[in-house]
Scaffold this active site. Structure first.
Site, short mmCIF file in Angstrom:
data_model
loop_
_atom_site.label_atom_id
_atom_site.label_comp_id
_atom_site.label_asym_id
_atom_site.label_seq_id
_atom_site.Cartn_x
_atom_site.Cartn_y
_atom_site.Cartn_z
N PRO A 2 37.63 37.87 56.09
CA PRO A 2 38.24 39.19 56.01
C PRO A 2 39.00 39.44 54.71
O PRO A 2 39.97 38.76 54.41
CB PRO A 2 39.19 39.23 57.22
CG PRO A 2 39.23 37.87 57.78
CD PRO A 2 38.12 37.08 57.20
N GLU A 3 38.50 40.39 53.96
CA GLU A 3 39.21 40.88 52.78
C GLU A 3 39.50 42.36 53.07
O GLU A 3 39.40 42.79 54.22
CB GLU A 3 38.35 40.68 51.52
CG GLU A 3 37.97 39.20 51.32
CD GLU A 3 37.11 38.93 50.11
OE1 GLU A 3 37.19 39.67 49.12
OE2 GLU A 3 36.35 37.95 50.14
N LYS A 61 45.41 42.68 52.64
CA LYS A 61 44.81 42.06 53.83
C LYS A 61 45.80 42.02 54.99
O LYS A 61 45.49 41.44 56.04
CB LYS A 61 44.31 40.65 53.49
CG LYS A 61 43.34 40.63 52.31
CD LYS A 61 43.06 39.22 51.85
CE LYS A 61 42.42 39.23 50.46
NZ LYS A 61 42.30 37.87 49.89
N ARG A 284 37.36 26.40 44.94
CA ARG A 284 36.48 27.18 45.80
C ARG A 284 35.22 27.49 45.00
O ARG A 284 35.14 27.18 43.82
CB ARG A 284 37.16 28.47 46.25
CG ARG A 284 37.62 29.29 45.06
CD ARG A 284 38.32 30.54 45.48
NE ARG A 284 39.58 30.28 46.14
CZ ARG A 284 40.42 31.23 46.52
NH1 ARG A 284 40.10 32.48 46.33
NH2 ARG A 284 41.54 30.95 47.08
#
Length: 296
Positions: A2-3, A61, A284
Site C-alpha cells: 500500500p502506497e 500513507k 530493497r
DNA sequence: ATACACGCCTGCTGGC
DNA sequence: TGCCAGCAGGCGTGTA
C-alpha cells in the site's frame, strides 16, 4: 504494497460506511496491531466505544477517522497499513478473516450495522487513537489538523495544498540520491518503492542520481511523472500483486498490469526494448532501464 | 542535518 | 516430499 493510491482507494471505500456511524463494539484480537497506540488495548477500546465517526482523511500513507466531539474533533482513529494491512468492510455477523487483528462494529444511521476488519498478515501496520494537532504546513488554518504521529509527514503530490515550487526547490537542495529523496515521507509523502521506480522510469532518471544535480526541467518532469503515475494507479484501483493489497470490499486493483519497470527485471523496457535490471539500493530492489535511465 | 543498519513480521519460493 | 535460506519492504529507532 500500500502506497498513496492504495490507501486512497481504502479511504474512498471506507467513507460512506464510517461517516456518521457510531462505534458499537471493538475487539482487539492481537495487541501487536496496536503498536502505534501508546497504551494497552483496553484504553484503545475505551476511547473508541460509543464514539461517533467523521469522514476519513489521509496524508501520504496515513489514514485516519476523526472522532466527533462537542466542537472540533481532538482525536482520531489512526490507521497505517504498513506492508500488508487491509481494512475490510463486512456485514454485521461476518466471520473473522484469516488475518483479522482488530474488529470494529459500527452502527450507521442509513446502512445499519457494519463490521470493519483490520487484517494484517505481517503486522507492520497498526491502529491507534491519536490526538489531532495543528498542521505546521497550514499556517493560519486552525481547522487543518493531523494525528500527532503523522505530524512530520509532508503533503503528498495530489494534495490541493501541495506546494510544487517549494518541493522542487527542496528536492534540488538535497545532497542525496533522488530515489532516496522521493521515499523521504517528510519531503513528499505517499511514494513507496513501486511508484518511485515507475516515476523514475517515466522521467528517464537514474534513482541514484544526486537530487542536487537535477536540472530544473528534469526535476519538474519527475514531479509531473510522479503525479501521473499516482493518478493512473488510483484510477485503476491500485496495485495488487497478490492478496496483500485489496480494497475495502476485498477486491484487487489492476495497476500491476501497467507497471513499466517495477518487478520487470529481465523483461524488455517498454520504451527501448533493453532488458530492465534489478539492483540493490537502500536494502530493497530497484528496477530501471539501463539504457533510458543513466546518471547524468 | 544526514546516512545507515536494524527490528518488526509472515508467507511464499527456490534450491538441495 | 521436506526443510530452510532468502526475499518482499514502510517506518521508527538507534548510532555514527
Amino acid at each position: 504494497m500500500p502506497e498513496l493510491p492504495e490507501v486512497e482507494v481504502v479511504r474512498l471505500g471506507l467513507a460512506p460506511a464510517v461517516d456518521g456511524a457510531t462505534v458499537a463494539d471493538v475487539v482487539v484480537l492481537d495487541e501487536r496491531s496496536l503498536r502505534r497506540h501508546g497504551a494497552p488495548a483496553a484504553d484503545f477500546v475505551g476511547q473508541l466505544a460509543g464514539a461517533r465517526l467523521l469522514a476519513p482523511r489521509r496524508r501520504g500513507k496515513f489514514l485516519w477517522v476523526p472522532l466527533d466531539g462537542d466542537e472540533a474533533p481532538t482525536e482520531a482513529l489512526l490507521v497505517h497499513l504498513g506492508m500488508s494491512g487491509q481494512v475490510l468492510l463486512r456485514s454485521a455477523d461476518a466471520p473473522d478473516e484469516r488475518h483479522t487483528r482488530i474488529r470494529i462494529d459500527l452502527d450507521h444511521p442509513e446502512h445499519g450495522r457494519l463490521r470493519v476488519h483490520f487484517a494484517d498478515q505481517r503486522r507492520f501496520g497498526s491502529m491507534s487513537v491519536d490526538p489531532l494537532v495543528a498542521a505546521r504546513d497550514a499556517p493560519g488554518d486552525a481547522a487543518e489538523t493531523l494525528p500527532a504521529q503523522a505530524a512530520h509527514i509532508a503533503r503528498d503530490p495530489i494534495d490541493p495544498r501541495f506546494d510544487a515550487a517549494a518541493f522542487l526547490a527542496a528536492l534540488r537542495r538535497r545532497r542525496t540520491a533522488v530515489k532516496r529523496a522521493l521515499l523521504d515521507q517528510s519531503l513528499v509523502s505517499g511514494i513507496g518503492n513501486i511508484y518511485a521506480d515507475e516515476a523514475l522510469w517515466a522521467a528517464r532518471l537514474h534513482g541514484e542520481q544526486p537530487a542536487d544535480s537535477l536540472s530544473c526541467p528534469a526535476a519538474a518532469r519527475l514531479l509531473a511523472e510522479v503525479r501521473a503515475v499516482l493518478a493512473r494507479a488510483l484510477a485503476e484501483g491500485g496495485t495488487s500483486f497478490d492478496a496483500q493489497y485489496l480494497n475495502v470490499n476485498g477486491q484487487a486493483g489492476y495497476f500491476a498490469h501497467r507497471l513499466n519497470a517495477y518487478g520487470r527485471q529481465g523483461l524488455p523496457c517498454p520504451r527501448c526494448g533493453t532488458p530492465i535490471v534489478r539492483e540493490e539500493f537502500m536494502n530493497r530492489g530497484s528496477h530501471r532501464c539501463p539504457r533510458c535511465q543513466r546518471v547524468r
